[in-house]
Write a protein that holds these residues in place. Structure first.
Motif, PDB file in Angstrom:
ATOM      1  N   GLU A 901       0.838  -1.190   0.000  1.00 45.98           N
ATOM      2  CA  GLU A 901       0.000   0.000   0.000  1.00 45.98           C
ATOM      3  C   GLU A 901       0.876   1.244   0.000  1.00 45.98           C
ATOM      4  O   GLU A 901       1.866   1.312   0.743  1.00 45.98           O
ATOM      5  N   VAL A 902       0.498   2.207  -0.851  1.00 45.51           N
ATOM      6  CA  VAL A 902       1.258   3.450  -0.951  1.00 45.51           C
ATOM      7  C   VAL A 902       0.304   4.627  -0.876  1.00 45.51           C
ATOM      8  O   VAL A 902      -0.911   4.487  -1.045  1.00 45.51           O
ATOM      9  N   MET A 903       0.902   5.785  -0.630  1.00 48.22           N
ATOM     10  CA  MET A 903       0.148   7.037  -0.722  1.00 48.22           C
ATOM     11  C   MET A 903       0.916   7.941  -1.681  1.00 48.22           C
ATOM     12  O   MET A 903       2.128   8.127  -1.545  1.00 48.22           O
ATOM     13  N   ILE A 904       0.209   8.456  -2.688  1.00 52.34           N
ATOM     14  CA  ILE A 904       0.865   9.228  -3.738  1.00 52.34           C
ATOM     15  C   ILE A 904      -0.046  10.375  -4.153  1.00 52.34           C
ATOM     16  O   ILE A 904      -1.269  10.277  -4.061  1.00 52.34           O
ATOM     17  N   TYR A 905       0.560  11.470  -4.595  1.00 56.63           N
ATOM     18  CA  TYR A 905      -0.205  12.619  -5.053  1.00 56.63           C
ATOM     19  C   TYR A 905      -0.230  12.619  -6.583  1.00 56.63           C
ATOM     20  O   TYR A 905       0.801  12.400  -7.226  1.00 56.63           O
ATOM     21  N   GLY A 906      -1.410  12.900  -7.146  1.00 57.15           N
ATOM     22  CA  GLY A 906      -1.537  12.934  -8.602  1.00 57.15           C
ATOM     23  C   GLY A 906      -2.491  14.018  -9.072  1.00 57.15           C
ATOM     24  O   GLY A 906      -3.523  14.265  -8.447  1.00 57.15           O
ATOM     25  N   TYR A 907      -2.103  14.655 -10.162  1.00 55.99           N
ATOM     26  CA  TYR A 907      -2.951  15.677 -10.799  1.00 55.99           C
ATOM     27  C   TYR A 907      -3.830  14.969 -11.819  1.00 55.99           C
ATOM     28  O   TYR A 907      -3.340  14.317 -12.747  1.00 55.99           O
ATOM     29  N   LEU A 908      -5.155  15.069 -11.669  1.00 53.84           N
ATOM     30  CA  LEU A 908      -6.086  14.310 -12.502  1.00 53.84           C
ATOM     31  C   LEU A 908      -6.030  14.765 -13.959  1.00 53.84           C
ATOM     32  O   LEU A 908      -6.188  15.944 -14.260  1.00 53.84           O
ATOM     33  N   VAL A 909      -5.817  13.800 -14.854  1.00 51.60           N
ATOM     34  CA  VAL A 909      -5.828  14.062 -16.291  1.00 51.60           C
ATOM     35  C   VAL A 909      -7.161  13.625 -16.892  1.00 51.60           C
ATOM     36  O   VAL A 909      -7.835  14.370 -17.589  1.00 51.60           O
ATOM     37  N   THR A 910      -7.568  12.403 -16.598  1.00 56.44           N
ATOM     38  CA  THR A 910      -8.835  11.899 -17.125  1.00 56.44           C
ATOM     39  C   THR A 910      -9.292  10.718 -16.282  1.00 56.44           C
ATOM     40  O   THR A 910      -8.485  10.053 -15.628  1.00 56.44           O
ATOM     41  N   ALA A 911     -10.583  10.486 -16.301  1.00 58.51           N
ATOM     42  CA  ALA A 911     -11.159   9.334 -15.605  1.00 58.51           C
ATOM     43  C   ALA A 911     -12.192   8.688 -16.520  1.00 58.51           C
ATOM     44  O   ALA A 911     -13.036   9.381 -17.092  1.00 58.51           O
ATOM     45  N   LYS A 912     -12.084   7.394 -16.690  1.00 58.55           N
ATOM     46  CA  LYS A 912     -13.028   6.673 -17.545  1.00 58.55           C
ATOM     47  C   LYS A 912     -13.977   5.876 -16.667  1.00 58.55           C
ATOM     48  O   LYS A 912     -13.545   5.065 -15.850  1.00 58.55           O
ATOM     49  N   ASN A 913     -15.264   6.123 -16.856  1.00 56.59           N
ATOM     50  CA  ASN A 913     -16.233   5.337 -16.104  1.00 56.59           C
ATOM     51  C   ASN A 913     -16.668   4.142 -16.929  1.00 56.59           C
ATOM     52  O   ASN A 913     -16.846   4.210 -18.137  1.00 56.59           O
ATOM     53  N   THR A 914     -16.811   3.013 -16.281  1.00 59.76           N
ATOM     54  CA  THR A 914     -17.261   1.791 -16.934  1.00 59.76           C
ATOM     55  C   THR A 914     -18.104   1.025 -15.919  1.00 59.76           C
ATOM     56  O   THR A 914     -18.467   1.565 -14.874  1.00 59.76           O
ATOM     57  N   SER A 915     -18.443  -0.194 -16.202  1.00 60.99           N
ATOM     58  CA  SER A 915     -19.250  -0.964 -15.265  1.00 60.99           C
ATOM     59  C   SER A 915     -18.797  -2.413 -15.269  1.00 60.99           C
ATOM     60  O   SER A 915     -18.247  -2.911 -16.263  1.00 60.99           O
ATOM     61  N   THR A 916     -19.019  -3.084 -14.170  1.00 59.25           N
ATOM     62  CA  THR A 916     -18.701  -4.498 -14.048  1.00 59.25           C
ATOM     63  C   THR A 916     -19.775  -5.305 -14.778  1.00 59.25           C
ATOM     64  O   THR A 916     -20.780  -4.763 -15.233  1.00 59.25           O
ATOM     65  N   HIS A 917     -19.573  -6.628 -14.863  1.00 61.92           N
ATOM     66  CA  HIS A 917     -20.574  -7.459 -15.530  1.00 61.92           C
ATOM     67  C   HIS A 917     -21.896  -7.475 -14.764  1.00 61.92           C
ATOM     68  O   HIS A 917     -22.938  -7.821 -15.312  1.00 61.92           O
ATOM     69  N   LYS A 918     -21.860  -7.035 -13.501  1.00 58.32           N
ATOM     70  CA  LYS A 918     -23.094  -6.914 -12.715  1.00 58.32           C
ATOM     71  C   LYS A 918     -23.754  -5.551 -12.890  1.00 58.32           C
ATOM     72  O   LYS A 918     -24.844  -5.325 -12.354  1.00 58.32           O
ATOM     73  N   GLY A 919     -23.087  -4.648 -13.608  1.00 53.60           N
ATOM     74  CA  GLY A 919     -23.649  -3.327 -13.835  1.00 53.60           C
ATOM     75  C   GLY A 919     -23.227  -2.281 -12.821  1.00 53.60           C
ATOM     76  O   GLY A 919     -23.722  -1.147 -12.854  1.00 53.60           O
ATOM     77  N   ASP A 920     -22.319  -2.631 -11.900  1.00 53.64           N
ATOM     78  CA  ASP A 920     -21.867  -1.658 -10.899  1.00 53.64           C
ATOM     79  C   ASP A 920     -20.827  -0.715 -11.515  1.00 53.64           C
ATOM     80  O   ASP A 920     -19.951  -1.145 -12.268  1.00 53.64           O
ATOM     81  N   ALA A 921     -20.904   0.567 -11.135  1.00 54.83           N
ATOM     82  CA  ALA A 921     -19.996   1.571 -11.686  1.00 54.83           C
ATOM     83  C   ALA A 921     -18.598   1.434 -11.110  1.00 54.83           C
ATOM     84  O   ALA A 921     -18.421   1.205  -9.905  1.00 54.83           O
ATOM     85  N   MET A 922     -17.583   1.550 -11.970  1.00 55.42           N
ATOM     86  CA  MET A 922     -16.191   1.599 -11.545  1.00 55.42           C
ATOM     87  C   MET A 922     -15.446   2.534 -12.480  1.00 55.42           C
ATOM     88  O   MET A 922     -15.989   2.978 -13.495  1.00 55.42           O
TER      89      MET A 922
END
Length: 997
Positions: A901-922
């Protein structure tokens, strides 16, 4: 007996599909039946195609109306009559004029005037093809009318628009949507009549018992009408048949062009090349597709003559003829491309050519096509239907019912308790479900152009969208059914980037000689480019810059052209959905894993380890694994997406696929697993030639990125970027040594420019700066640079708000004054200015000069001005944090923390939303660390729900470092967006300061 019948292609009026109308006609025992939509012929060809299934001889025509007011109903006596009606309709649709009260005299068309309409016109003379339409409501009035004496002209005219009361209610809602009125305000004149339903033939005969001549005339009119189009598998190609006057000359020209190109494309023209060329030319000639290739060649030749860059792709990229003609730059011999994917004796349609041009060049190429091939009315854009979607239908219905916006939003978004809805809300939802999937209005296919041998109005009327080119009223499926095959001309930013980058390089390095970028083969062997691909350092490069592609390149270890061709198709959603992307990677990396491939599948696709990757793999599997012929295999491939899947021929081929495999001894477990893979990916995969074309363009862009990264980033920015925002490309340019400057009043242009290593952002990036201001600055500066703010104010007419933007972003920095003093000076000048700013002053205005105290503008203030006016800052965003990062862990250190486990700082460039085979958002996240390098994250559903993304900014990410096939990412357990410092521009008290002269 039914002469005027509307489908739901009487847009925002009718409620019944053309097939449902045929079923209704069959139920009444009709042998002939007419389709006459209002000012529209969208459904006619499919109506004609489907009519024989119902034992009905089709008749087509048009119900001509001005708004909802019916003028006359016209029927085509034959195909020539359909051409006449379409031409007449199209003329008025193009120029937006009303139809005349009296129809023209059609040589092959019948005109029926409604009884009541004739009374309004006071018309008592009728030509040979003109008739009087008498409805059930008119029969009692007829005996008292002068029109009763025209016995041979009287026909039964009854409109069919609805089946029942629900259809009528739907119709009224559609009319309210169309007229943008509340339903309660909809006038009767804009509505049909509840009685516009199918009346049984027995009832009609009873009503007209005393007037049998009317029904006899009606039968004769219907009997005189007929129309035929060939929809069989043996149908003729309806595209333009010859380019150079006759078939012989076309064939000779095609052969000569190929022969002339052989030594240019191949250093050694061996037997393999000769055999392939002979095979293709023979089949192209036999199938009647010579003109199809020549038309595409002429399009590409025109583009080359204008200096336009293009990429030819699609299944046609599997063709050596296309390669020799320059339509594509993909060598099918080198790639062993499957010839039968793009053409075989069983396939009636020509190959697909998707020809990409830059967005700016595409319009001129389209103009050329219409001028070259459409001067006899033979060219048109392909239409498309925009159908009602649930959300849109709810919004439209909510408005006509008069619901307030917040209620409409709630219903549209699904944020409501069904048990708490009132009657109006329930009506909205109910009728939205009725409207879903029905055509709403006509649009344009994204790329398709039709070039027919006959005038295009032989097949359809056309309308004239804002693009200014005639557009047919049917879609690509109908076009193919009747033998019209589209030419796909697309716009693509990637080509604009390449073209502009080459021009910028020539300006920045005038002594450099650039290679011919169309000859991509030397680029495939360039070790620097291949090393760059293997490191996935492809930001800004066509098709290979996205986080998903960057991940795949690293997982596969792609370092050559052929591997990139495969990757370009593996990344497609279908392959990933079928689970075969992961399986391909496993077999690629592990020779032992390849033994799990089915022997037949391995024999068919050894290059991809027995995994279906390309579209032609469906044909191969269907042909060799299931024993289908090539025509059936192509039906299977085409049926994997869209409307075609429901067709009877597709269902028959699917059944044969399964039965053939059983006869060959395959178990149901294997059969249905193979079928699952075909079904899940075929509609989304690329043909191999298509992937190869993409890979060629990727290499062209990577050559520029590799050797001229700063110039290439400028071209990328000026062409609207790519997958990422502009600031990402600015960051990438800076990584390669560029010095980034905000817009400069004396150096910048509307677009971003580069001089040496100095990149000056263009005025176009400034939020709120008007286009006319940008143009004025550049045009005025032709007469000399600006020497002072006063000089600028005198020469460029603009308001104080526009000047405020320019000063705050530091465009005047080159004049040697800090911007706070300039703001004081500007506001003083404008407060004392009497000349209207939209006109130049006649005389030079003398300004008093003041001595201002010395102001200090901090870098932080500049950064916040940039965030407001550019939407990003030119400084390191980590400097803006209210609390500095508590650690310095970087992306380059993650490998040493694997499974920790780590802790790191990041400047957000992009985020892609998708879903699992059960339809849950990730989510999959992409960040930049404190050194400007990539961090990739995975946010599984529980974390995605508990720690959502909250917009742009810097996040503190906690999670476990994981590796898959050597690609490192962080499985996020927690994330928090960090606060920026308070805006310093508003955080300190700024008292007004006295000025002294």
């Amino acid at each position: 007996m039914y002469l005027n019948n509307h489908s739901y292609y009487s847009l925002r009026y009718g409620t019944i599909s053309e097939v449902e109308l045929l079923a209704m006609a069959k139920e009444q025992g009709c042998e002939r039946f007419a389709l006459t939509d209002i000012n529209n012929t969208s459904a006619c060809l499919n109506f004609i195609r489907r009519a024989p299934e119902f034992g009905i001889t089709p008749v087509v025509g048009i119900d001509f109306r001005n708004s909802a007011k019916q003028l006359y109903v016209c029927l085509a006596k034959n195909n020539e009559g359909f051409l006449e009606l379409n031409s007449f309709l199209s003329k008025h649709l193009h120029d937006g004029s009303d139809f005349p009260d009296v129809a023209p005299s059609f040589a092959h068309g019948i005109v029926i005037y409604p009884y009541e309409r004739l009374l309004e016109l006071d018309k008592y003379y009728f030509g040979e093809q003109e008739y009087i339409g008498v409805g059930i409501r008119d029969i009692n009035k007829l005996r008292f009318s002068k029109l009763s004496k025209y016995r041979e002209k009287l026909v039964f005219l009854h409109t069919i628009s609805f089946r029942n009361k629900r259809d009528f209610n739907t119709h009224r809602l559609l009319r309210a949507i169309d007229t943008n009125m509340l339903l309660s305000k909809l006038p009767k004149s804009q509505q049909g009549n509840l009685d516009d339903k199918m009346v049984p033939l027995t009832t009609i005969e009873q009503v007209f018992a005393e007037h049998p001549h009317i029904l006899n005339n009606t039968g004769q009119v219907l009997g005189s009408c007929g129309i035929h189009f060939d929809f069989s598998k043996e149908r003729q190609n309806q595209n333009l048949k010859t380019v150079f006057g006759n078939s012989s000359e076309d064939c000779e020209t095609l052969i000569n062009l190929c022969e002339a190109a052989l030594p240019k494309r191949y250093e050694v023209v061996g037997e393999t090349i000769r055999k392939r060329l002979h095979k293709e030319l023979s089949l192209i000639r036999k199938q009647g597709f010579v003109s199809f290739f020549l038309i595409n060649w002429k399009i590409v030749e025109y583009a080359k003559s204008q200096g336009y860059y293009h990429v030819g792709r699609g299944s046609g990229a599997n063709s050596i003829v296309a390669y020799l003609l320059g339509i594509t730059d993909v060598d099918p011999i080198e790639l062993d491309l499957y010839f039968e994917r793009f053409m075989n004796l069983y396939r009636s349609s020509p190959p697909d050519f998707d020809i990409d041009f830059s967005t700016w060049d595409r319009e001129d190429v389209t103009r050329f096509i219409f001028e070259e091939f459409g001067n006899q009315g033979q060219a048109a854009l392909l239409g498309a239907y925009v159908t009602f979607k649930h959300s849109g239908a709810v919004r439209e219905l909510g408005k006509v019912f008069g619901l307030p916006k917040h209620e409409i939003d709630r219903l549209s978004d699904g944020r409501f308790n069904p048990n708490a809805l009132d009657d109006i809300a329930k009506l909205v939802l109910r009728y939205a479900s009725y409207l879903r999937g029905r055509p709403n209005y006509l649009s344009i296919h994204a790329a398709g152009i039709l070039i027919s041998d006959s005038p295009i109005h032989y097949f359809s009327a056309t309308h004239l969208p804002p693009k200014g080119f005639p557009t047919v009223q049917f879609d690509m499926h109908t076009a193919e059914d009747v033998g019209l095959y589209k030419f796909d001309i697309l716009g693509q930013r990637g080509l604009g980037k390449i073209k502009d980058a080459l021009a910028i390089v020539e300006q920045n390095y005038p002594n450099v000689t650039l290679p011919d970028i169309h000859n991509a083969k030397p680029l495939f062997k360039d070790p620097n480019i291949n090393a760059m691909i293997e490191r996935a350092e492809c930001i800004g490069c066509f098709y290979v810059e996205s986080p998903a592609m960057r991940m795949l390149l690293k997982k596969l270890g792609v370092n050559n052209y052929l591997a990139l061709v495969a990757a370009s198709s593996i990344i497609r959603p279908g392959v990933a959905k079928s689970g075969m992307m992961r399986e391909y990677i496993l077999r690629h990396k592990n020779a032992g894993r390849r033994k799990q491939a089915h022997p037949v599948m391995w024999d068919i696709m050894p290059d991809t380890y027995g995994v279906m990757v390309y579209q032609e793999d469906v044909i191969k599997v269907a042909h060799y694994f299931a024993g289908l012929d090539l025509g059936e295999a192509d039906v299977l491939r085409r049926g994997m997406s869209g409307k075609y899947r429901s067709r009877e021929e597709f269902q028959a081929v699917k059944a044969k696929f399964i039965s053939n495999c059983r006869e060959r001894g395959e178990t149901d477990e294997v059969i249905f697993e193979v079928w699952r893979q075909i079904e899940s990916f075929a509609g989304y995969a690329f043909a191999k030639g298509h992937s190869a074309s993409y890979a060629v363009e990727s290499y062209q862009s990577m050559f520029l990125k590799c050797y001229y990264p700063m110039e290439y980033m400028v071209a990328t920015i000026n062409n609207g970027g790519g997958f990422y925002r502009v600031e990402t490309y600015i960051h990438e340019a800076r990584k390669h040594g560029a010095r980034i400057h905000p817009p400069c009043i004396n150096r910048s242009a509307i677009e971003t420019i580069i001089k040496g290593k100095d990149i000056f952002l263009g005025f176009q990036h400034l939020q709120g700066l008007e286009k006319r201001t940008m143009i004025a600055i550049v045009e005025v500066r032709v007469n000399g640079k600006f020497h002072s703010l006063e000089d600028f104010i005198e020469r460029v007419p603009l308001g104080i708000e526009q000047l405020d933007i320019l000063i705050r972003i530091d465009t005047f920095k080159c004049l040697g004054k800090e911007k706070r003093s300039l703001l004081w000076q500007a506001h003083y000048a404008y407060n004392n200015m009497t000349v209207h700013r939209e006109q130049q002053p006649l005389f030079k205005v003398q300004h008093r000069h003041f001595t201002l105290p010395k102001f200090t503008v901090t870098d932080l203030e500049n950064a916040f001005d940039q965030m407001e006016l550019l939407k990003f800052t030119l400084c390191d965003p980590f400097l803006l944090l209210e609390k500095p990062p508590t650690n310095k862990l970087l992306s380059m250190n993650l490998a040493s923390h694997l499974d920790k486990e780590v802790m790191i700082y990041g400047y957000l460039v992009t985020a892609k939303n998708t879903s699992t085979h059960k339809g849950d958002a990730m989510y999959f996240g992409t960040f930049l660390d404190q050194a400007g390098e990539w961090i990739d994250t995975v946010h599984f559903p529980p974390v995605a729900k508990s720690y959502p993304f909250r917009g742009k900014g810097i996040y503190r990410i906690t999670g476990k470092v994981v590796s898959e096939f050597g690609f490192l990412s962080i499985e996020v357990a927690k994330q928090e967006r960090m606060a920026y410092i308070p805006d310093p521009r508003y955080n300190s008290r700024m008292d007004s300061l006295p000025m002294t002269s």
